[in-house]
Design an enzyme around this catalytic site. Structure first.
Site, PDB file in Angstrom:
ATOM      1  N   TYR A   1     -98.573 -53.662   2.120  1.00 12.84           N
ATOM      2  CA  TYR A   1     -98.429 -52.803   0.940  1.00 12.84           C
ATOM      3  C   TYR A   1     -99.765 -52.146   0.610  1.00 12.84           C
ATOM      4  O   TYR A   1     -99.838 -50.930   0.398  1.00 12.84           O
ATOM      5  CB  TYR A   1     -97.933 -53.637  -0.232  1.00 12.84           C
TER       6      TYR A   1
ATOM      7  N   THR B   1     -86.038 -43.385 -11.869  1.00  7.78           N
ATOM      8  CA  THR B   1     -84.912 -43.941 -12.605  1.00  7.78           C
ATOM      9  C   THR B   1     -85.249 -45.224 -13.363  1.00  7.78           C
ATOM     10  O   THR B   1     -84.402 -45.783 -14.058  1.00  7.78           O
ATOM     11  CB  THR B   1     -83.722 -44.214 -11.667  1.00  7.78           C
ATOM     12  N   SER B   2     -86.486 -45.697 -13.223  1.00  7.57           N
ATOM     13  CA  SER B   2     -86.895 -46.902 -13.962  1.00  7.57           C
ATOM     14  C   SER B   2     -88.409 -46.901 -14.107  1.00  7.57           C
ATOM     15  O   SER B   2     -89.113 -46.094 -13.485  1.00  7.57           O
ATOM     16  CB  SER B   2     -86.440 -48.181 -13.248  1.00  7.57           C
ATOM     17  N   GLY B   3     -88.911 -47.805 -14.944  1.00  2.00           N
ATOM     18  CA  GLY B   3     -90.344 -48.052 -15.029  1.00  2.00           C
ATOM     19  C   GLY B   3     -91.192 -46.837 -15.310  1.00  2.00           C
ATOM     20  O   GLY B   3     -90.917 -46.040 -16.215  1.00  2.00           O
TER      21      GLY B   3
ATOM     22  N   SER C   1    -102.139 -47.671  -5.848  1.00  2.00           N
ATOM     23  CA  SER C   1    -102.089 -49.030  -6.396  1.00  2.00           C
ATOM     24  C   SER C   1    -103.476 -49.638  -6.365  1.00  2.00           C
ATOM     25  O   SER C   1    -104.294 -49.325  -5.493  1.00  2.00           O
ATOM     26  CB  SER C   1    -101.141 -49.906  -5.572  1.00  2.00           C
TER      27      SER C   1
ATOM     28  N   GLY D   1     -91.808 -44.032 -13.583  1.00  2.00           N
ATOM     29  CA  GLY D   1     -91.200 -42.719 -13.387  1.00  2.00           C
ATOM     30  C   GLY D   1     -90.283 -42.333 -14.530  1.00  2.00           C
ATOM     31  O   GLY D   1     -90.292 -41.190 -14.992  1.00  2.00           O
TER      32      GLY D   1
ATOM     33  N   GLY E   1     -88.524 -41.395  -7.487  1.00  2.00           N
ATOM     34  CA  GLY E   1     -88.655 -42.751  -8.018  1.00  2.00           C
ATOM     35  C   GLY E   1     -88.765 -42.686  -9.532  1.00  2.00           C
ATOM     36  O   GLY E   1     -89.722 -43.178 -10.120  1.00  2.00           O
TER      37      GLY E   1
END
Length: 248
Positions: free
Chosen positions: A150, A15-17, A137, A19, A13
């Site tokens: 979640y 590829t964005s944000g 989280s 990570g 994970g």
């Protein structure tokens, strides 16, 4: 000498944000980095942002077949690694009355099942003195409406961190978790595609955070790398990075 010279890291994970931000810091410090993602757009964007020094791999974090293939590729590319950052995760905000079996399964497959098997399959490749960092989280300790599956999946991941830490102590591998609160990433717009709704959610959330702002992906990256390489007498712990929301 570069700060992370000779270090090798895998970010599931990435590829964005959060990570992606972590990958950038590692690469800037001289590390070799492999990141995974699923969407083609995300993979292409990450390749542009990270450059040729990073390995960007298509891999479904929910799929045991993909996780097995990833472990084989990591073995072939790196042989061994120093950090496994299991960051893939996503929320589908749903009131209890509207939770379907498909939503329930999706939340647990992505946020608990996938991460567990990623650690199981990749732990044999982690060097002694290496580290696993899991992304939990604030939802695993706060009773947030709409986040029932979640939050429960992330609570399961928090429990995994403890037991995995205990089992990997003989291998001198530390396992910890970083627990983000609201972070300014593209996920908010993905979860709430209506811009007005997203703005309302953002305003309401900021009102609940003691520090009165969203965090940044770079702040998460700092916490991850602290747990990964600096907190050498810490294992089984969860580090909240949430503006005080879970603590005050």
């Amino acid at each position: 000498m570069e700060r992370y010279g000779e270090k090798r890291a895998v970010i599931i994970g990435g590829t964005s944000g959060m990570g992606l931000a972590t990958a950038k810091v590692l690469l800037d410090g001289g590390a070799r980095v492999l990141v995974t993602g699923l969407s083609q757009a995300g993979l292409e964007s990450a390749e542009k942002e990270l450059g040729k020094e990073a390995l960007v791999v298509s891999s479904d974090a929910r799929s045991l077949t993909d996780i097995d293939a990833l472990a084989a590729q990591v073995k072939a590319e790196f042989d061994t690694i120093d950090l496994l950052f299991v960051n893939a995760g996503f929320s589908i905000p749903t009131p209890v009355a509207n939770v379907t079996e498909a939503i329930y399964d999706e939340m647990f497959n992505l946020n608990a099942k996938g991460p567990f098997f990623a650690v199981q399959k990749l732990a044999p490749l982690i060097n002694r003195g290496g580290s696993v960092v899991l992304t939990t989280s604030v939802a695993n300790v706060k009773g947030l409406p709409g986040q029932v599956t979640y939050g429960a999946a992330k609570a399961a991941l928090r429990s995994f961190a403890r037991t995995l830490a205990a089992e990997l102590v003989p291998s001198e591998i530390r396992v910890n978790a970083v627990s983000p609160g609201p972070i300014d990433t593209p996920i908010l717009d993905k979860v709430f595609p209506d811009k007005n709704v997203a703005a309302q959610v953002r305003e309401k959330t900021i009102g609940m955070i003691p520090m009165k702002r969203f965090g940044t992906s770079e702040e998460i990256a700092k916490a991850v790398l602290f747990l990964a390489f600096e907190a050498t007498f810490t294992t089984g712990a969860e580090l909240p990075v949430d503006g005080g929301w879970s603590q005050l």
